[in-house]
Design a protein around this motif. Structure first.
Motif, PDB file in Angstrom:
ATOM      1  N   THR A 233      34.450  94.641  84.954  1.00 21.06           N
ATOM      2  CA  THR A 233      35.634  94.391  84.125  1.00 21.06           C
ATOM      3  C   THR A 233      35.320  93.405  83.005  1.00 21.06           C
ATOM      4  N   GLU A 234      34.514  92.396  83.284  1.00 18.87           N
ATOM      5  CA  GLU A 234      34.121  91.435  82.249  1.00 18.87           C
ATOM      6  C   GLU A 234      33.360  92.132  81.123  1.00 18.87           C
ATOM      7  N   LYS A 235      32.509  93.096  81.470  1.00 14.22           N
ATOM      8  CA  LYS A 235      31.775  93.846  80.448  1.00 14.22           C
ATOM      9  C   LYS A 235      32.721  94.705  79.622  1.00 14.22           C
ATOM     10  N   VAL A 236      33.716  95.292  80.290  1.00 13.90           N
ATOM     11  CA  VAL A 236      34.688  96.134  79.587  1.00 13.90           C
ATOM     12  C   VAL A 236      35.483  95.304  78.581  1.00 13.90           C
ATOM     13  N   PHE A 237      35.925  94.100  79.000  1.00 14.19           N
ATOM     14  CA  PHE A 237      36.733  93.235  78.128  1.00 14.19           C
ATOM     15  C   PHE A 237      35.868  92.375  77.205  1.00 14.19           C
ATOM     16  N   ASP A 238      34.581  92.257  77.539  1.00 10.35           N
ATOM     17  CA  ASP A 238      33.674  91.362  76.817  1.00 10.35           C
ATOM     18  C   ASP A 238      34.209  89.922  76.851  1.00 10.35           C
ATOM     19  N   ASP A 239      34.594  89.502  78.046  1.00  9.57           N
ATOM     20  CA  ASP A 239      35.135  88.149  78.237  1.00  9.57           C
ATOM     21  C   ASP A 239      34.963  87.774  79.704  1.00  9.57           C
ATOM     22  N   ASP A 240      35.094  86.450  80.016  1.00 11.87           N
ATOM     23  CA  ASP A 240      34.972  86.065  81.423  1.00 11.87           C
ATOM     24  C   ASP A 240      36.282  86.318  82.153  1.00 11.87           C
ATOM     25  N   ALA A 241      36.221  86.388  83.476  1.00  8.50           N
ATOM     26  CA  ALA A 241      37.349  86.836  84.290  1.00  8.50           C
ATOM     27  C   ALA A 241      38.584  85.955  84.132  1.00  8.50           C
ATOM     28  N   GLU A 242      38.395  84.633  84.178  1.00 10.68           N
ATOM     29  CA  GLU A 242      39.550  83.739  84.094  1.00 10.68           C
ATOM     30  C   GLU A 242      40.238  83.862  82.743  1.00 10.68           C
ATOM     31  N   ALA A 243      39.450  83.960  81.682  1.00  9.90           N
ATOM     32  CA  ALA A 243      40.026  84.110  80.344  1.00  9.90           C
ATOM     33  C   ALA A 243      40.787  85.426  80.204  1.00  9.90           C
TER      34      ALA A 243
END
Length: 721
Positions: A233-243
């Motif tokens: 999911t982090e790769k899909v959003f290109d962001d860290d999980a908490e953010a």
């Protein structure tokens, strides 16, 4: 008998949550501490239905476990104790408040939105569509006004209804990509978590919340699968999980606010904005604050409160009560020692303290008005601007405000400061603020030596603040405490007329606590002081000057001679003040009431104080007792927050050392400037000390260094707290 329904009141600080709780419960409430922490807890029965128990949770901005308040709210809501939540939302700050709402809904507990301050929103000409807000959230929304007591009971009824209905709980829905990830985590969890809390745990595990994971018994395979879901999911959003979660919550709240909240008809300053342009002005804020404190202390010490104290000291405890007690004891033919204990010990000592009760009540009535109308929040904002100049943040001023009531909760409140070095400085200096226990000392010195000067009592408050600021500047420049200031964010509530019921309750609670201490700790101490001031080492009843207490006091008295009061009575009063600061006045009540100094006129009893002190030495005595080590209870709180004996000793040594230096400077310089004495070696030493202090304040900051390491046992204790 029916099972009780437990309803939690949650919300951001300054959202009106506590005012709502006070109105709904009235006098049917009790105050305590949450198990394992010192964050205040309020519980109470709903006045219209005693089967409903209301829990006033601490004001929080989120349920991330960063502060004690957030931990308390989170642990309580996950304990399955609450049947429903009334989320008090400030309608004038909808987006900020709804962020917490999304997290409360995710706990699985039925939620009702209490949309507070609707009257203020209407004055701002901002239309709010209640139906759209309720539809968008999927929970009931009740418009209300805690100030005008509208809609509060309706919110409780709605919460009771959804608690008993046990319908399906609605959750905020986010981006489909995040929802897919959460669904996959739920599949991995299976029956590991309760159904009601499953979504909350799924989100927390997605955020890699270690505290949430620690409460679950997950297998290594489950942990591995969840981590793979998060990474994808982090790769899909290109962001860290908490953010990702934070952004999705804010997106949800922003879209919802845009849907239901209209814009103002025209851009204009609100009433609060107009006031803040003056009271938070860069140049006017501090003079206004100083003026208000002068007014508060003048009303409390000299005007309204002074009349009540004069009456109690001169008539009740100075004349009526002692005379009635003496005649009664003579009729009963009691022994002389017992008669002396009751009149010269208990009545003189406790009466001397209780005589200042009117000033205590008036002071906290005035402070309650400033707090309830929204002004005190502005002071934290103003002080942040000053504190930041020497490396502290406005968060350090919050414990100091609390300490005006009592030093113990003030010290405990420092644990909300994330920066360890800032927290230690705050613990060391918080008790410089004059607490309610020091008020009798201030009132005594002001009344006995400066009856026509209304600057003495307010100066005590200003001396406390000055000691805090200058200590902060000096300590932050040392290698031990050097660090960057932490950011300070707080919601400034709109100004409103104070609710007199809350203000009266605030003053009453502090007055009750003052009387409670006089009836327990001070009562026992007065008996000890009477015994040691009435008997010799051979246990013969003697004059005060030949007593055990006098002999002990004379040994230590020379230490205080350079600061103006090297007499044994002042020395003994200062030492007994370590048990409870009110005992200083109680000790004087006993020592200056006994023997030849006794008088039928209570006013003359306090006049006898001038035989041992001059006005200058009395003010030096006041300064020392304001700044020196606090009572034993506060010292215990300091030790608990420092987590280390050496740090505790350092804090107490710093407080006593600073108190001595300030008193020494004030007295020695006063002798030359005010009393026109000749300059001597002590005067020269005073000027040298002043030069050293000036150097410590203006020198360049030392390089930053890490705090000394602490033992594993201390670290485990910190983790537990």
């Amino acid at each position: 008998m029916k099972n009780k329904i437990e309803i939690a009141l949650a919300g951001n600080p300054n959202s009106g949550k506590t005012s709502t709780f006070n109105h709904l419960t009235g006098s049917m409430q009790h105050v305590g501490n949450w198990p394992g922490v010192t964050v205040e807890r309020k519980s109470g029965q709903y006045r219209k239905n005693t089967q409903i128990e209301l829990q006033d949770l601490p004001g929080i901005y989120s349920m991330s476990p960063y502060t004690p308040e957030e931990i308390v709210a989170r642990d309580y809501l996950l304990s399955n104790s609450a049947n429903a939540i009334i989320d008090i939302v400030d309608a004038t700050n909808l987006e900020r408040n709804l962020y917490l709402t999304t997290q409360l809904m995710e706990t699985g507990i039925p939620v009702v939105i209490g949309l507070n301050m609707m009257d203020i929103l209407e004055k701002q000409n901002r239309p709010l569509n209640i139906q759209k807000l309720s539809y968008g959230l999927g929970v009931p929304v009740v418009p209300m006004s805690a100030l005008k007591k509208k809609g509060l009971n309706k919110a409780v009824k709605k919460a009771l209804y959804i608690a008993q209905e046990h319908g399906e709980v609605q959750f905020p829905t986010y981006d489909n990509r995040l929802e897919v990830a959460l669904a996959e985590i739920l599949d991995v969890l299976g029956n590991t978590v309760p159904t009601r809390q499953a979504r909350w745990f799924a989100i927390k595990l997605f955020e890699r919340d270690e505290k949430a994971e620690a409460t679950l018994d997950l297998s290594e395979m489950q942990k591995k699968e969840i981590e793979e879901i998060i990474q994808i999911t982090e790769k899909v959003f290109d962001d860290d999980a908490e953010a990702i979660v934070v952004n999705e919550r804010y997106n949800f709240v922003t879209q919802l606010s845009a849907l239901c909240l209209g814009e103002r008809d025209s851009i204009s300053f609100t009433f609060s904005d107009k006031i803040d342009r003056i009271v938070t002005n860069r140049f006017l804020a501090l003079p206004i604050f100083a003026g208000l404190m002068w007014l508060v202390y003048s009303i409390s010490i000299q005007w309204i409160g002074g009349f009540g104290t004069d009456f109690l000291n001169e008539q009740i405890f100075g004349d009526w009560v002692p005379n009635i007690a003496e005649k009664t004891l003579e009729n009963w033919q009691v022994a002389e020692w017992l008669k002396s204990l009751i009149i010269d010990g208990i009545i003189a000592g406790c009466g001397a303290v209780l005589g200042f009760l009117p000033q205590i009540i008036v002071l906290f009535f005035c402070l309650g008005i400033l707090e309830d109308c929204g002004y005190m929040s502005r002071i934290a904002f103003v002080m942040d601007r000053i504190f930041r100049r020497f490396g502290l943040s406005g968060k350090s001023f919050i414990p100091m405000l609390i300490a005006t009531g009592c030093g113990v909760p003030g010290v405990m409140a420092s644990r909300t400061i994330e920066n360890e070095k800032d927290r230690r400085i705050t613990v060391m200096v918080t008790t410089f603020m004059p607490c309610s226990a020091k008020l009798p000392i201030i009132a005594l010195i002001a009344g006995a030596f400066f009856p026509k000067d209304n600057w003495v009592a307010p100066s005590a408050y200003m001396v406390g603040i000055a000691a805090i600021i200058l200590s902060g500047i000096a300590l932050k420049k040392t290698k031990l405490f050097s660090s960057d200031a932490t950011p300070f964010i707080m919601e400034l509530p709109s100004y409103h007329l104070p609710m007199m019921k809350n203000v009266v309750r605030y003053a009453f609670e502090h007055g009750k606590e003052f009387v409670k201490r006089a009836a327990t700790i001070i009562f026992v101490m007065n008996i000890v002081i009477w015994f040691t001031s009435s008997f010799s080492w051979q246990l013969h009843m003697v004059e005060t000057e030949d007593s055990i207490l006098a002999s002990l006091g004379r040994v230590l008295a020379p230490i205080f001679a350079p600061i103006g009061w090297g007499n044994w009575k002042g020395t003994v009063a200062t030492l007994t003040g370590l048990v409870a600061k009110e005992t200083v006045v109680g000790t004087f009540g006993i020592l200056f009431h006994a023997g030849e100094l006794a008088s039928e006129d209570g006013k003359e009893i306090w006049g006898n104080l001038t035989q041992s002190f001059t006005a200058l030495s009395a003010y030096s005595f006041l300064l020392f007792n304001l700044l020196c080590a606090p009572c034993f209870a506060a010292i215990g709180a300091i030790h608990k927050e420092m987590h280390n004996f050496k740090w505790t000793v350092m804090a107490i040594a710093y407080q006593c050392g600073l108190a001595y230096v300030v008193s020494f400077l004030a007295y020695q310089v006063g002798l030359v400037v005010i009393e026109k004495r000749a300059i001597n070696i002590l005067t020269v030493l005073a000027f040298l000390l002043a030069a050293v202090i000036l150097f410590l304040l203006v020198r360049k900051p030392a390089k930053k260094a890490e705090l000394p390491s602490i033992s594993s046992k201390d670290f485990e204790e910190m983790e537990r707290v």
